[in-house]
Write a protein that holds these residues in place. Structure first.
Motif, PDB file in Angstrom:
ATOM      1  N   VAL A  53      31.688  18.928   7.121  1.00  0.00           N
ATOM      2  CA  VAL A  53      30.758  19.389   6.087  1.00  0.00           C
ATOM      3  C   VAL A  53      31.437  20.221   5.005  1.00  0.00           C
ATOM      4  N   THR A  80      26.778  15.883   2.895  1.00  0.00           N
ATOM      5  CA  THR A  80      26.611  16.162   4.317  1.00  0.00           C
ATOM      6  C   THR A  80      25.777  17.426   4.453  1.00  0.00           C
ATOM      7  N   CYS A  81      25.136  17.563   5.592  1.00  0.00           N
ATOM      8  CA  CYS A  81      24.321  18.751   5.791  1.00  0.00           C
ATOM      9  C   CYS A  81      24.404  19.156   7.256  1.00  0.00           C
ATOM     10  N   MET A  82      24.479  20.460   7.467  1.00  0.00           N
ATOM     11  CA  MET A  82      24.649  20.950   8.831  1.00  0.00           C
ATOM     12  C   MET A  82      23.419  21.731   9.277  1.00  0.00           C
ATOM     13  N   PHE A  84      22.743  24.573  11.664  1.00  0.00           N
ATOM     14  CA  PHE A  84      23.582  25.567  12.324  1.00  0.00           C
ATOM     15  C   PHE A  84      23.022  25.935  13.684  1.00  0.00           C
ATOM     16  N   ALA A  88      20.334  29.255  10.529  1.00  0.00           N
ATOM     17  CA  ALA A  88      20.633  29.735   9.175  1.00  0.00           C
ATOM     18  C   ALA A  88      19.461  29.526   8.227  1.00  0.00           C
ATOM     19  N   ALA A 151      17.143  20.234   6.322  1.00  0.00           N
ATOM     20  CA  ALA A 151      18.293  19.328   6.265  1.00  0.00           C
ATOM     21  C   ALA A 151      17.869  17.959   5.718  1.00  0.00           C
TER      22      ALA A 151
ATOM     23  N   ASP B 178      26.069  32.656   8.134  1.00  0.00           N
ATOM     24  CA  ASP B 178      25.535  31.298   8.221  1.00  0.00           C
ATOM     25  C   ASP B 178      24.577  30.993   7.079  1.00  0.00           C
ATOM     26  N   ALA B 179      23.810  31.997   6.656  1.00  0.00           N
ATOM     27  CA  ALA B 179      22.864  31.763   5.558  1.00  0.00           C
ATOM     28  C   ALA B 179      23.621  31.378   4.293  1.00  0.00           C
ATOM     29  N   ASP B 185      26.196  24.559   1.819  1.00  0.00           N
ATOM     30  CA  ASP B 185      26.117  23.219   2.401  1.00  0.00           C
ATOM     31  C   ASP B 185      24.964  22.422   1.801  1.00  0.00           C
ATOM     32  N   LEU B 186      23.892  23.128   1.444  1.00  0.00           N
ATOM     33  CA  LEU B 186      22.725  22.457   0.863  1.00  0.00           C
ATOM     34  C   LEU B 186      22.883  22.257  -0.644  1.00  0.00           C
TER      35      LEU B 186
END
Lengths: 362, 284
Positions: A53, A80-82, A84, A88, A151, B178-179, B185-186
């Motif tokens: 990712v 891509t997307c995770m 967590f 998160a 996601a 993580d946030a 990531d988004l």
């Protein structure tokens, strides 16, 4: 595999200082596949998906998606997307704003965003009035679903899961495992899931990749991992399997436990073979001494564990080897603890695991 | 048992309660009382006539109040911008090196504020440390930045730096890694992550830091006096001269009361909207 796989991870190495987390691993993932990577802590499975990712950069090697290199792309540009382990979710936003976050970044109009968010809530079986709730008001399972919805709202090519169920209680985990598999079927997305539980992997996955110390130990369908593990490591991952030390002698297996009798010619092994012979607990049965199976051994019942629909026995052979037997509950032994029994199994229940397993590449 | 415990709570809180009453609440009432007295009286036994407020309006004292608030606001904004990167580093990046920065900043506090400001004054004055050496070595010269409002803001930012830095670092440490990763990531850009994830999640720290610096700056005396050299009159100057030079306690009290009232208003509104428990270590 097709000429150009959907995802191709090729010779990827990841080093943190002098520590090598991933050692020249290669893996192809098909479009729409549910691939689960299983391994103990520190095996490199989390590192691999972080590379996928884009949270971390690869040291060497390439990752391609539909033939395009993505390992050099920043995380916020990758399709891509995770999900967590911590999920998160953004605690300062409502459920709706969480789900709409990726769409807002893509500058989708508010009305369309909201429609999609409500659609995703329905898809994940959450009531529509959850749209306005805050994350703190949700239970663990509901948060899980919101994280999935977010996601999916991103509409990624691959969704990666970093042990998202590990913090949940057993029953909820079992429910969500099935829901996830169902969701995979309905969305047709490519799922890459990591877990340290092979059991969890078996429920959901098309294929399972077992990792050990930064390398793949075996990559195969669940059935093959289950019945034909390539190494003791993979075999031990499934919990209680019986492994007998053995070696080839005159073309046949010489079982480590002297009490094991071969009744119908024994098990053929290639010359010079050394390793372990695996027999799964459920493939053992109680027989009369010296008949009704290809192999028999005498022993004593040490303990009995009821597992609901099944019953498990710990049995010590006369030579002192501990054997685990699992039978349907209906076939429970009438005799109690310390009773003498004879165990029997057939040739095709034996899976030989040679020493020095090859490293899997797929 | 229950009753004993609740009484113990009251009893252990009693000393601080008495202290607060005598040293904090009482003076406030005295100030409030003097504020409504006629001009230039020294007793609270007169009939209130609220004349001080008329004087404040007529003689334009509200201008120095606005000046004080404006300078305090500017100081707060500058400090926020300056401290954010460092606080971010302390909370997320530096690791064990953070303690070095913390010590360095705390050590500064060991030297009295006035001495430090005098140091700046001597450094910045015409013929002072900086300009003097520059002139003797290169022949070049520049006008002193002293005695103007920017140097007052500089002084306040310098003195109140720790009061922004530490709460901010504490606030940023509340932002889960993580946030931030998930937002990236988004598809979020670093700027988006800053404004939509990090700043809202660090809000309790931002709030505490901003309130501390704002309140302290609004009531600051030394910076305007030592660096501004009274060329810029802030409200605290007016209060001081009303009490001392002018011997007009009611006017000084009324000016103080105004500052207290306005600052309290500006502080209470944001405080009521932010969960301060978060910064005190309790989980949200």
């Amino acid at each position: 595999m097709v000429a150009q796989p959907f995802v191709r991870i090729e010779n990827v190495t990841k080093r943190f200082g002098r520590f090598t987390a991933l050692d020249r691993i290669s893996l192809d993932i098909a479009e729409g596949e549910f691939l689960t990577i299983v391994g103990p802590s520190g095996s490199g499975k989390s590192t691999l998906i972080r590379l996928l990712v884009g949270i971390d950069d690869v040291t060497e090697g390439t990752i391609r998606l539909n033939g395009t290199r993505i390992d050099t792309m920043p995380a916020n540009k990758r399709p891509t997307c995770m999900v967590f382990q911590s999920l998160a979710l953004f605690p300062h936003m409502s459920v709706g704003r969480n789900i709409e976050f990726p769409q807002k970044l893509k500058k989708i109009a508010p009305a369309a965003r909201k429609a999609r968010a409500l659609e995703l809530l329905r898809l994940l079986r959450l009531p529509e009035d959850y749209y306005g709730k805050m994350i703190g008001q949700l239970s663990g399972g509901e948060r899980q679903r919101v994280a999935l919805a977010r996601a999916l709202a991103f509409d990624p090519q691959i969704i990666v899961f970093d042990e998202p169920l590990s913090a949940l209680d057993y029953r909820l985990r079992k429910t969500l495992e099935k829901e996830l598999k169902d969701l995979h079927a309905r969305t047709g997305k490519t799922f890459v899931y990591i877990t340290h539980s092979l059991e969890e992997a078996m429920v959901m996955s098309d294929r399972i990749a077992i990792m050990k110390r930064g390398r793949f130990e075996q990559i195969d369908v669940a059935e093959a991992i289950y019945s034909r593990p390539v190494s003791r490591f993979v075999a031990s991952f499934m919990g209680e399997v019986n492994l007998f030390e053995a070696a080839e002698e005159q073309g046949k297996a010489r079982w480590g436990d002297a009490g094991i009798r071969a009744l119908s010619g024994g098990l053929a092994l290639p010359a010079g073979w050394r390793g372990a012979l695996m027999v799964r607990p459920e493939l053992l049965r109680f027989v009369a001494e010296g008949q009704g199976a290809d192999f028999t051994v005498q022993g004593r019942v040490v303990a009995e564990y009821a597992l609901g629909s099944r019953i498990q026995y710990a049995i010590d052979t006369l030579a002192g080897t501990r054997i685990t037997v699992e039978r349907p509950f209906e076939q429970r032994l009438a005799a109690g603890s310390d009773a003498p029994v004879t165990l029997g199994w057939d040739r095709d229940a034996v899976h030989p695991i040679a020493e020095e397993p090859r490293h899997a590449t797929a | 048992m229950q009753r004993l415990e609740s009484r113990l709570g009251f009893l252990s809180g009693l000393p601080i309660l008495i202290l607060l009453l005598l040293a904090f609440i009482m003076p406030l009432f005295v100030v409030a009382g003097f504020a409504i007295m006629p001009q230039k009286v020294f007793e609270l036994t007169h009939l209130p006539d609220f004349s001080s407020f008329a004087v404040i309006w007529e003689q334009g004292y509200y201008r120095s109040l606005l000046r004080s608030l404006g300078l305090a606001f500017l100081t707060t904004v500058i400090l926020f911008i300056v401290c954010w990167p460092l606080a971010y580093g302390m909370a997320k990046v530096f690791g064990r090196f953070t303690i070095v920065i913390t010590l360095a900043v705390v050590l500064i506090l060991f030297v009295s504020e006035n001495i430090r400001l005098f140091g700046w004054s001597l450094s910045l004055m015409k013929g002072g440390l900086i300009e003097g050496y520059l002139r003797s070595w290169t022949g070049l010269s520049f006008e002193t930045p002293l005695y103007d409002w920017p140097v007052i803001v500089f002084g306040m930012a310098y003195v109140y730096f720790p009061f922004m830095l530490f709460p901010l670092a504490q606030g940023i440490s509340l932002v889960p890694d993580d946030a931030r990763l998930a937002a990236s990531d988004l598809g979020a850009s670093p700027a988006r992550i800053l404004f939509e994830i990090e700043m809202p999640l660090a809000a309790p720290g931002i709030m505490v830091g901003s309130l501390l610096t704002f309140v302290l700056s609004a009531g600051a005396v030394a910076e305007a006096k030592l660096l501004g050299g009274r060329s810029v009159v802030v409200l605290t100057d007016d209060v001081e001269s009303a009490f001392t030079f002018a011997q007009n306690w009611p006017l000084g009290s009324a000016l103080s009361l105004m500052l207290i009232g306005i600052v309290a208003l500006l502080v209470l509104v944001p405080v009521s909207r932010v969960n301060l428990d978060a910064i005190m270590g309790r989980k949200r």
